[in-house]
Design a protein around this motif. Structure first.
Motif, PDB file in Angstrom:
ATOM      1  N   ILE A   1       0.839  -1.213   0.000  1.00 56.78           N
ATOM      2  CA  ILE A   1       0.000   0.000   0.000  1.00 56.78           C
ATOM      3  C   ILE A   1       0.869   1.256   0.000  1.00 56.78           C
ATOM      4  CG2 ILE A   1      -1.684   1.312   1.349  1.00 56.78           C
ATOM      5  CD1 ILE A   1      -2.810  -1.385   2.304  1.00 56.78           C
ATOM      6  N   HIS A   2       1.928   1.198   0.793  1.00 54.98           N
ATOM      7  CA  HIS A   2       2.809   2.361   0.920  1.00 54.98           C
ATOM      8  C   HIS A   2       3.405   2.732  -0.442  1.00 54.98           C
ATOM      9  CE1 HIS A   2       5.929   4.293   3.925  1.00 54.98           C
ATOM     10  NE2 HIS A   2       5.358   5.182   3.147  1.00 54.98           N
ATOM     11  N   HIS A   3       3.843   1.717  -1.177  1.00 55.92           N
ATOM     12  CA  HIS A   3       4.492   1.963  -2.470  1.00 55.92           C
ATOM     13  C   HIS A   3       3.476   2.257  -3.567  1.00 55.92           C
ATOM     14  CE1 HIS A   3       6.704   0.434  -6.186  1.00 55.92           C
ATOM     15  NE2 HIS A   3       7.513   1.364  -5.741  1.00 55.92           N
TER      16      HIS A   3
ATOM     17  N   ASN B   1      11.322  11.785  -0.988  1.00 58.12           N
ATOM     18  CA  ASN B   1      11.597  11.098   0.281  1.00 58.12           C
ATOM     19  C   ASN B   1      11.351   9.595   0.171  1.00 58.12           C
ATOM     20  OD1 ASN B   1      12.268  13.527   1.472  1.00 58.12           O
ATOM     21  ND2 ASN B   1      10.242  13.829   2.419  1.00 58.12           N
ATOM     22  N   HIS B   2      10.253   9.227  -0.487  1.00 53.32           N
ATOM     23  CA  HIS B   2       9.947   7.795  -0.597  1.00 53.32           C
ATOM     24  C   HIS B   2      10.901   7.071  -1.543  1.00 53.32           C
ATOM     25  CE1 HIS B   2       6.309   9.071   1.495  1.00 53.32           C
ATOM     26  NE2 HIS B   2       6.220   7.813   1.901  1.00 53.32           N
ATOM     27  N   SER B   3      11.329   7.757  -2.605  1.00 56.56           N
ATOM     28  CA  SER B   3      12.288   7.129  -3.526  1.00 56.56           C
ATOM     29  C   SER B   3      13.565   6.758  -2.786  1.00 56.56           C
ATOM     30  CB  SER B   3      12.620   8.079  -4.682  1.00 56.56           C
ATOM     31  OG  SER B   3      11.453   8.342  -5.439  1.00 56.56           O
TER      32      SER B   3
ATOM     33  N   VAL C   1      13.896   7.814   8.098  1.00 57.34           N
ATOM     34  CA  VAL C   1      12.805   6.886   8.383  1.00 57.34           C
ATOM     35  C   VAL C   1      11.480   7.632   8.338  1.00 57.34           C
ATOM     36  CG1 VAL C   1      12.947   7.127  10.920  1.00 57.34           C
ATOM     37  CG2 VAL C   1      11.976   5.042   9.909  1.00 57.34           C
ATOM     38  N   ASP C   2      10.534   7.015   7.688  1.00 58.77           N
ATOM     39  CA  ASP C   2       9.182   7.538   7.550  1.00 58.77           C
ATOM     40  C   ASP C   2       8.414   7.213   8.832  1.00 58.77           C
ATOM     41  OD1 ASP C   2       6.562   8.112   6.781  1.00 58.77           O
ATOM     42  OD2 ASP C   2       6.717   7.079   4.841  1.00 58.77           O
ATOM     43  N   VAL C   3       7.948   8.246   9.541  1.00 56.82           N
ATOM     44  CA  VAL C   3       7.151   7.983  10.752  1.00 56.82           C
ATOM     45  C   VAL C   3       5.694   8.428  10.595  1.00 56.82           C
ATOM     46  CG1 VAL C   3       9.110   7.859  12.335  1.00 56.82           C
ATOM     47  CG2 VAL C   3       8.010  10.073  11.964  1.00 56.82           C
TER      48      VAL C   3
ATOM     49  N   GLU D   1       1.965   7.456  10.112  1.00 61.54           N
ATOM     50  CA  GLU D   1       1.324   6.206  10.556  1.00 61.54           C
ATOM     51  C   GLU D   1       1.158   5.212   9.413  1.00 61.54           C
ATOM     52  OE1 GLU D   1      -2.236   7.088  12.762  1.00 61.54           O
ATOM     53  OE2 GLU D   1      -1.100   7.206  14.646  1.00 61.54           O
ATOM     54  N   HIS D   2       1.005   5.704   8.178  1.00 66.45           N
ATOM     55  CA  HIS D   2       0.822   4.762   7.053  1.00 66.45           C
ATOM     56  C   HIS D   2       2.041   3.845   6.874  1.00 66.45           C
ATOM     57  CE1 HIS D   2       2.445   8.090   4.121  1.00 66.45           C
ATOM     58  NE2 HIS D   2       3.396   7.197   4.291  1.00 66.45           N
ATOM     59  N   ALA D   3       3.180   4.234   7.471  1.00 65.48           N
ATOM     60  CA  ALA D   3       4.393   3.422   7.343  1.00 65.48           C
ATOM     61  C   ALA D   3       4.404   2.231   8.293  1.00 65.48           C
ATOM     62  CB  ALA D   3       5.627   4.292   7.590  1.00 65.48           C
TER      63      ALA D   3
HETATM   64 MN    MN Z   1       5.230   7.260   3.597  1.00 64.59          MN
END
Ligand code: MN
Length: 201
Positions: A25-27, A79-81, A162-164, A166-168
């Motif tokens: 889902i995150h990706h 950031n996600h890449s 690090v992604d904080v 909540e979806h992470a």
């Molecule tokens: Mn994220």
């Protein structure tokens, strides 16, 4: 136009630390949405063919009418890449040689470094990121950003983050951000972090 980068591993390969459904889902949903929104707002502007790094480094040069949308969504894409590459299957442990020396000099020990990094991540109220960054004097430090703000907009090079949001972590860890962080260190790809450092020194 930005495109969703392929993950360098399978969605289930960060198990048991990061679960397959969260990764999927995150990706495919969250990261894709940042890309779609960034493309939508940038298409037809003079910034259409800019690299995402260029846009974020000069975020103050983006017209005010679209600046926040660009900051949030181009920032989310950038950031996600990075984030997918900050992690990898069978990783974890600690960095070698050069980065280890820099961390020990700055934070006294690797344990103190991870402790401070976790504190920054836990202390980020609401949604955001915690980072290990390199500044223009080639010093490392820990920082955190709100929402999808990226350290490169503050002229800092993100080495690890690090992604904080909540979806992470919410599906597996619910509200337990500290437990997510503790487990997250088991998937940190220090090879990638070190390659970023080498390219930046
Ligand atoms: Mn994220």
């Amino acid at each position: 136009m930005y495109e969703l980068p392929k993950l360098p591993y399978q969605y289930n390969e960060l198990e048991p630390y990061i679960d397959e459904l969260t990764m999927t889902i995150h990706h495919t949903k969250h990261h894709q949405a940042y890309i779609d929104n960034a493309n939508k707002v940038l298409t037809g502007t003079e910034f259409e063919n800019f690299e995402v790094e260029q846009i974020l480094r000069k975020i103050d040069g983006i017209p005010e009418s679209i600046r926040n949308t660009v900051r949030n969504n181009a920032g989310g894409h950038y950031n996600h890449s990075l984030f997918w590459n900050f992690m990898g299957p069978g990783k974890g442990g600690s960095p070698s040689a050069e980065l280890s020396d820099m961390i020990n000099k700055k934070f006294e020990s690797f344990d103190k470094f991870t402790g401070q990094f976790n504190s920054a991540a836990i202390g980020r109220f609401g949604s955001g990121w915690a980072w290990l960054v390199l500044d223009s004097n080639k010093n490392v430090s820990i920082t955190s950003t709100a929402n999808q703000d990226s350290p490169i907009s503050a002229n800092l090079i993100p080495l690890l983050g690090v992604d904080v949001w909540e979806h992470a972590y919410y599906l597996k860890y619910q509200n337990r951000r500290a437990e997510y962080l503790k487990n997250w260190w088991n998937v940190v790809n220090w090879d990638f972090v070190e390659s970023r450092l080498k390219n930046s020194l």
